[in-house]
Design a protein around this motif. Sequence first.
Motif: not given
Length: 419
Positions: A83, A87-88, A122
Motif C-alpha cells: 500500500n 502511494e509513493n 489503486d
Amino acid sequence: MYDLVIKNVRIDQLKIKDIAMKDGCICKIGSISEPANKVVDGEKRWLLPPYVESHVHLDTALISGKPFVNQSGELFEGINIWNKYKENFLTHEDVMERAKTVIKMMAGQGVLFMRCMVDISDPQLTALKALLEVKRSVAHFMTVQLVGFPQNGLLSSKDGFLQLEQAIDLGVDGISAVPHLEATREKGVTSLEQCFQLAVKHKKFLHIFCDEIDDSQSRFLEVVASLAIETGLHEQVTASHVNAMSYYDEAYVRKLLDLLKASRINIVTAPLINSAMQGRVDASPKGRGITRVKELHEAGINVAVAHDDILSPFYPLGTGSMLAAGHMLLHLAHMTGEKDFKTVLQMMTSNAAKVLGIKRYEINEGNQANFILVSAANAQDLLRRQPVAELVVANGQILAETPKQETKWNGFLEMPRHL
Ligand SMILES: [Zn+2]
C-alpha cells in the motif's frame, strides 16, 4: 519450404524425431528431409510443451527492499508495504519496466503462457493500464491473461466493486475476489456472489484468492464450488491457495472433495510463497503451508502448481523458475513416488494449460509451435536437477537459447607430484 526444422529431438521420450514449422505452426513430426530456412540439431534433447504459469504478480514483482523490507515476513506487513509503495512509487513506466523484466526472465526459462494477478485497489488503476500495454507488446511470444484482483477486499474496501467494474471496462480477462480478507464470513460470501454475477454478465473467467489463511473455519472453497455449479461456469473457475483446507477435519474434507469434483473447478497451489508465508502462527509442529494437493489430484480435480511472487513485499525470493515451484511441491505434498514426478510436471504444463483454457497446447501437427528443449532423461531427472530450457520456441521462432551449465575441470583432480 519450412521456416524452421529441429532435428533429433525426443518427443515421447524414447523415439528420436524431427519437427518442422511454418507460419507459427507445427507442420510435421517424424523424419524430415524437405528444405527449411533454418535447420537446428536438437542433439537428442527432450522436447516438451512450454511451462504454464497459472498465478503470478507482475505489479508487485522486483520491489522487495526497494525501499521497504518486510521484516516480519508476514502477509499483513507485506500488504502495508505494498500500500505504501502504491502511494509513493507506482508509475506506469515503473510497472512496465518491471513486468517486462519478469516476462523476459520467465520466457527465457520456458514459460510462454501466464495468468497474472493485477491489484485493482489503486483508484487510478495504474498497474492495470501499464500491464494491458505490456500484454499487447509481448503477445507475439507470451500469452498474458490479466485478472483484476482487489487486494483490500471487494466489500471491505471503499469502491471495491466500482474499481472491479472499471477494470472490466478497461479489458481484464478475468476477475477475482478475496473472501477470507473481507471483514466477516457473510461479507466474504456476498463478495463471491457479486463477483460471480459480474463474471456471468461480462463473460469473464474467475480466479479467486481463496482461504489463504491458516484457519480451519475459513470455508469459502465450498461457496466457490457451489457457485461454479449454480452459474454453470465450472472450468472457468479457479481457486488459488486454499491452504486452509489442510486444517479442515476429515469428514468435512470428504464432503468437500465430492463437491469440488462435481463443480469441475481448478485449484492452483503456490508452494514457494505459501511455505514461507503460512504456518507462522501455528504451535509446533507447524503446517506445511499448502493445500491437500495429493488428495485433490487423486479425487480427479485439476490441480496446477504456480510460481507466484518474485521479489515482492510478500516474498523476498523467487526466480520465475517453474521447476523450483515443482521441486518445492514434491517435498511439501509428499509427492516423491515414482508416478508423482510426472504428475507434478503435468501440474506445471498440461494441468496449468487447462486452468488458462489454452487450446491446442500439446505437441501435435497443426498446433501452434510452442515448445522447449531440455537435457533431462525424464520428469524425475528434470525436477531433481532443474536444468535450464536450452531452447525456447515461441510461435515457430527460436525465442531464447541458454547454454547447458557444465563444470570445467582444471586437472587438479589427479594428485599432484609435489603433494
Ligand atoms: Zn498470488
